[in-house]
Design a protein around this motif. Sequence first.
Motif, PDB file in Angstrom:
ATOM      1  N   GLN A  74       0.647  -1.264  -0.040  1.00 15.41           N
ATOM      2  CA  GLN A  74       0.142  -0.069  -0.090  1.00 15.41           C
ATOM      3  C   GLN A  74       0.860   1.316   0.065  1.00 15.41           C
ATOM      4  O   GLN A  74       1.920   1.230   0.551  1.00 15.41           O
ATOM      5  N   VAL A  75       0.275   2.499  -0.382  1.00 19.16           N
ATOM      6  CA  VAL A  75       0.747   3.686  -0.528  1.00 19.16           C
ATOM      7  C   VAL A  75       0.837   4.057   1.238  1.00 19.16           C
ATOM      8  O   VAL A  75      -0.298   4.002   1.739  1.00 19.16           O
ATOM      9  N   ASN A  76       1.838   4.794   1.703  1.00 16.00           N
ATOM     10  CA  ASN A  76       1.855   5.296   2.850  1.00 16.00           C
ATOM     11  C   ASN A  76       1.061   6.294   3.155  1.00 16.00           C
ATOM     12  O   ASN A  76       0.853   7.214   2.353  1.00 16.00           O
ATOM     13  N   ALA A  77       0.273   6.278   4.225  1.00 16.60           N
ATOM     14  CA  ALA A  77      -0.905   7.199   4.366  1.00 16.60           C
ATOM     15  C   ALA A  77      -0.382   8.763   4.325  1.00 16.60           C
ATOM     16  O   ALA A  77      -0.995   9.618   4.104  1.00 16.60           O
ATOM     17  N   GLU A  78       0.983   8.886   4.947  1.00 17.11           N
ATOM     18  CA  GLU A  78       1.347  10.270   5.034  1.00 17.11           C
ATOM     19  C   GLU A  78       2.482  10.496   4.103  1.00 17.11           C
ATOM     20  O   GLU A  78       2.480  11.913   3.983  1.00 17.11           O
ATOM     21  N   GLN A  79       3.124   9.421   3.414  1.00 12.53           N
ATOM     22  CA  GLN A  79       3.842  10.061   2.366  1.00 12.53           C
ATOM     23  C   GLN A  79       3.312   9.205   1.059  1.00 12.53           C
ATOM     24  O   GLN A  79       3.528   8.059   0.818  1.00 12.53           O
ATOM     25  N   GLU A  80       2.886  10.124   0.118  1.00 12.60           N
ATOM     26  CA  GLU A  80       2.210   9.578  -0.967  1.00 12.60           C
ATOM     27  C   GLU A  80       3.045   9.238  -2.200  1.00 12.60           C
ATOM     28  O   GLU A  80       2.978   8.650  -3.215  1.00 12.60           O
ATOM     29  N   ARG A  81       4.420   9.388  -1.893  1.00 12.59           N
ATOM     30  CA  ARG A  81       5.305   8.772  -2.887  1.00 12.59           C
ATOM     31  C   ARG A  81       6.132   7.280  -2.414  1.00 12.59           C
ATOM     32  O   ARG A  81       6.818   6.754  -2.883  1.00 12.59           O
ATOM     33  N   LEU A  82       5.390   6.776  -1.446  1.00 14.24           N
ATOM     34  CA  LEU A  82       6.340   5.578  -0.699  1.00 14.24           C
ATOM     35  C   LEU A  82       5.057   4.465  -0.668  1.00 14.24           C
ATOM     36  O   LEU A  82       4.095   4.589  -0.236  1.00 14.24           O
ATOM     37  N   LEU A  83       5.742   3.388  -1.461  1.00 15.85           N
ATOM     38  CA  LEU A  83       4.709   2.100  -1.473  1.00 15.85           C
ATOM     39  C   LEU A  83       5.514   1.289  -0.575  1.00 15.85           C
ATOM     40  O   LEU A  83       6.881   1.208  -0.699  1.00 15.85           O
ATOM     41  N   GLU A  84       4.740   0.281   0.181  1.00 24.08           N
ATOM     42  CA  GLU A  84       5.404  -0.465   1.215  1.00 24.08           C
ATOM     43  C   GLU A  84       4.611  -1.661   1.384  1.00 24.08           C
ATOM     44  O   GLU A  84       3.370  -1.685   1.018  1.00 24.08           O
ATOM     45  N   ALA A  85       5.360  -2.498   1.836  1.00 26.08           N
ATOM     46  CA  ALA A  85       4.419  -4.117   1.959  1.00 26.08           C
ATOM     47  C   ALA A  85       5.269  -4.647   3.492  1.00 26.08           C
ATOM     48  O   ALA A  85       6.541  -4.662   3.444  1.00 26.08           O
ATOM     49  N   ARG A  86       4.426  -5.059   4.512  1.00 25.12           N
ATOM     50  CA  ARG A  86       5.117  -5.751   5.444  1.00 25.12           C
ATOM     51  C   ARG A  86       5.444  -7.160   5.032  1.00 25.12           C
ATOM     52  O   ARG A  86       4.891  -7.809   4.159  1.00 25.12           O
ATOM     53  N   LEU A  87       6.503  -7.773   5.767  1.00 25.58           N
ATOM     54  CA  LEU A  87       7.024  -9.061   5.326  1.00 25.58           C
ATOM     55  C   LEU A  87       6.936 -10.163   6.557  1.00 25.58           C
ATOM     56  O   LEU A  87       7.100  -9.574   7.838  1.00 25.58           O
ATOM     57  N   PRO A  88       6.618 -11.246   6.572  1.00 26.87           N
ATOM     58  CA  PRO A  88       6.668 -12.172   7.621  1.00 26.87           C
ATOM     59  C   PRO A  88       8.033 -12.515   8.002  1.00 26.87           C
ATOM     60  O   PRO A  88       8.768 -12.144   7.094  1.00 26.87           O
ATOM     61  N   PRO A  89       8.362 -13.168   8.764  1.00 24.56           N
ATOM     62  CA  PRO A  89       9.986 -13.490   9.129  1.00 24.56           C
ATOM     63  C   PRO A  89      10.297 -14.372   7.789  1.00 24.56           C
ATOM     64  O   PRO A  89       9.526 -15.502   7.574  1.00 24.56           O
ATOM     65  N   LEU A  90      11.196 -14.060   7.293  1.00 21.25           N
ATOM     66  CA  LEU A  90      11.703 -14.872   6.103  1.00 21.25           C
ATOM     67  C   LEU A  90      13.089 -15.828   6.210  1.00 21.25           C
ATOM     68  O   LEU A  90      13.872 -15.215   6.669  1.00 21.25           O
ATOM     69  N   PRO A  91      12.791 -16.842   5.673  1.00 20.51           N
ATOM     70  CA  PRO A  91      14.211 -17.585   5.838  1.00 20.51           C
ATOM     71  C   PRO A  91      15.019 -17.110   4.793  1.00 20.51           C
ATOM     72  O   PRO A  91      14.608 -16.384   3.801  1.00 20.51           O
TER      73      PRO A  91
END
Length: 119
Positions: A74-91
């Motif tokens: 999703q696009v960050n609610a406060e920074q409209e130029r920032l696209l981000e995604a949460r990650l689970p713990p990755l091997p």
Amino acid sequence: MRTSLAIAALLGLLGSQAAVPHAFPEQAEPRVGAVTDGLPSQVRIWFDADLEPAFSTLRVLDAQGRQVNRDPGQVNAEQERLLEARLPPLPPGVYHVFWRVIARDGHATEGDYTFTVGR
Ligand SMILES: [Cu+2]
């Protein structure tokens, strides 16, 4: 006369292209090609123009092609130029990030890169 018209047309074309705010990435975290030190909790990509939140997505796939982020980014609610995604713990392993964004002018850009989660 013909030459000056051609130059004017060319300048007009270049001018309109320069004014078109397609969105291109400026920076990413983890960085492109990085080997991370520890587990990244999210992927963040900063663009050079504001994004249209409804149509901008970020997917992270593992080496088997399975998507590892649960939400589509999703696009960050406060920074409209920032696209981000949460990650689970990755091997440890190589991960492939695919992004697709729509800038405020309605133009789409997309791309991909990899990073590696180190041991
Ligand atoms: Cu554009």
